[in-house]
Design a protein around this motif. Sequence first.
Motif, PDB file in Angstrom:
ATOM      1  N   PRO A 372      10.929  -2.241  39.601  1.00  0.00           N
ATOM      2  CA  PRO A 372       9.994  -2.681  38.549  1.00  0.00           C
ATOM      3  C   PRO A 372      10.762  -3.187  37.338  1.00  0.00           C
ATOM      4  N   ALA A 373      11.387  -4.333  37.461  1.00  0.00           N
ATOM      5  CA  ALA A 373      12.331  -4.846  36.468  1.00  0.00           C
ATOM      6  C   ALA A 373      11.669  -5.101  35.108  1.00  0.00           C
ATOM      7  N   LYS A 374      10.450  -5.643  35.101  1.00  0.00           N
ATOM      8  CA  LYS A 374       9.776  -5.910  33.834  1.00  0.00           C
ATOM      9  C   LYS A 374       9.464  -4.605  33.110  1.00  0.00           C
ATOM     10  N   ASN A 375       9.114  -3.613  33.900  1.00  0.00           N
ATOM     11  CA  ASN A 375       8.882  -2.268  33.372  1.00  0.00           C
ATOM     12  C   ASN A 375      10.147  -1.747  32.700  1.00  0.00           C
ATOM     13  N   ASN A 376      11.278  -1.862  33.404  1.00  0.00           N
ATOM     14  CA  ASN A 376      12.569  -1.427  32.860  1.00  0.00           C
ATOM     15  C   ASN A 376      12.898  -2.155  31.564  1.00  0.00           C
ATOM     16  N   LEU A 377      12.587  -3.444  31.529  1.00  0.00           N
ATOM     17  CA  LEU A 377      12.895  -4.253  30.353  1.00  0.00           C
ATOM     18  C   LEU A 377      12.105  -3.787  29.136  1.00  0.00           C
ATOM     19  N   LEU A 378      10.821  -3.484  29.339  1.00  0.00           N
ATOM     20  CA  LEU A 378       9.986  -3.026  28.229  1.00  0.00           C
ATOM     21  C   LEU A 378      10.554  -1.748  27.624  1.00  0.00           C
ATOM     22  N   PHE A 379      10.890  -0.794  28.485  1.00  0.00           N
ATOM     23  CA  PHE A 379      11.347   0.484  27.958  1.00  0.00           C
ATOM     24  C   PHE A 379      12.793   0.454  27.501  1.00  0.00           C
ATOM     25  N   ILE A 382      11.925  -0.232  23.912  1.00  0.00           N
ATOM     26  CA  ILE A 382      11.316   0.912  23.221  1.00  0.00           C
ATOM     27  C   ILE A 382      12.349   2.018  22.977  1.00  0.00           C
ATOM     28  N   VAL A 383      13.082   2.401  24.033  1.00  0.00           N
ATOM     29  CA  VAL A 383      14.062   3.476  23.901  1.00  0.00           C
ATOM     30  C   VAL A 383      15.190   3.065  22.961  1.00  0.00           C
ATOM     31  N   SER A 384      15.567   1.798  22.989  1.00  0.00           N
ATOM     32  CA  SER A 384      16.594   1.317  22.063  1.00  0.00           C
ATOM     33  C   SER A 384      16.167   1.510  20.610  1.00  0.00           C
ATOM     34  N   CYS A 385      14.905   1.281  20.332  1.00  0.00           N
ATOM     35  CA  CYS A 385      14.400   1.474  18.964  1.00  0.00           C
ATOM     36  C   CYS A 385      14.459   2.943  18.559  1.00  0.00           C
TER      37      CYS A 385
END
Length: 545
Positions: A372-379, A382-385
């Motif tokens: 789920p690459a797009k899923n990974n990209l979103l988080f 978020i986690v980076s923030c």
Amino acid sequence: MSIWKRKPITQLLNEASESEKGLKRTLTARGLTALGIGAIIGAGLFSITGLAASQNAGPAITISFIIAAFGCLFAGLCYAEFSSMIPVAGSAYTYSFATMGEFIAWIIGWDLVLEYAVGAATVSISWSRYLMKFLDSYGIHINEGFIHSPFEGGIINLPAVFIVMLMSFILMRGTKESATVNGIIVLLKVTVVLVFIALGWQYIRPENYTPYIPENTGNFGEFGFSGIVRAAAIVFFAYIGFDAVSTAAQEAKNPKRDMPIGILLSLGICTILYILFAHVMTGVVNYSAFAGADGIAPVAIAIDNMGVADASGMITPAFPWLNKLIILAILAGYASVILVMLMGQSRVFFSMSKDGLMPKVFSEVHPKFRTPAKNNLLFMLIVSCFAAFVPARVVGEMTSIGTLFAFILVCIGVWIMREKMPDVERAFKTPLVPLVPILGIGVCLFMMIFLPLDTWIRLIVWMMIGFDLYIYYGMKNSVLNQGNFSGQNYRTVALAGLGMVVALIVIAFIHHSDPKADDNYLFYFSIGFALIHAVVYGLNYLKKK
């Protein structure tokens, strides 16, 4: 249609069997155990342990780990039964959907998003501190503004952002590749732990254990019995490795047999190592040395104190080479923790999206990598923030309270499942039901109560945001209920939301009444947030459809 409608187990199993259309099955019992150890070892030993010892428990941090382990044992037994019975991606979210219905599943799913996201952020912040220790040993110094959050006197924690992004890109490449990298790192990490225990044991100074349980300062949670339990609750997030194992059920080759093995074996191995490691760490140096910013990197402090003191009391490290080597291994080990947490989180979101409770884009599988690459990209964003701008203490405690809440719902779910579906095939059965689930609920709730009130405020705010998403998106796009809900269902969700509004206001006032609480911003934000949502939930209560 109803928010209490449960997802049939046959439907869940059919979804799991369609692996050729979804996630690839590549993980064995050994890989699952390594996945669990990869998440467990690191977060507790190498980061929050020092802060919890210096601020809450002292040398009795070992007792805190034992208390936390009991809660994990009871919850782990329940997880093992569920994962062998419902081998589908999604962990506690999926289990709750099968036992308590869509609304409770949404609550636990949203809670798990918090648990994994802020957990990965916590570890990335500690990774950043260890990296600075490593670079300092070579005379390389980075501007303090770029290694601390704004709340800690900095601007942004760039190293923490870097490691989150790197692990996210590895996850996008594929589960098998991620598991291979993780397996190598786990072997290295366990070796480091054993070396630390073996070498440090000979430099334990008995006076550092006196008093073993420091006297309470007069403030709840600062040493004494309350401090031990609060420390147990704070370090509890370090045990979520077996929880992360359960999220990978749909990628296991033989989940009914391998999931219980992976969950319980990883939990057992790591609990023993945790207790021994904490005992050595607080033995070679006084617990007060772990206070301050460097407390997030306690192993480096402990190694610097492994040596013989001269007449002036100055300690010359006996293993100057060891610090660099172990810190380098810890950096690699932390990477595996972040990788597993990001993987667990994305799989929960994947399942929620498949059920229509989140946008479908997050359950899309990459045509080449089958992830789920797009899923990974979103988080990754978020986690980076979180990692860049939030202090380690805050994200660590948020992870703990989210984890404890998830474990409570899993224990309740097993109990309900035994009563309502006793004939469903179970490859592993939790012993002594309902005693074990009740003990799991009791221990986890007990630890939650001892967490600081500002952590409860943040949990409630997060859950209210989740309620907003469920009302305005999830209920309209639910696959199981086809978006067809009665006014009564909206009133039920609204009443639950209004209950949280009341809880938020009460806790905010209690916390604000503490003369030592410097929380004006948090207090006024909480009251404003609660009043706005009182109107939002009130309008939804009046809905006729």
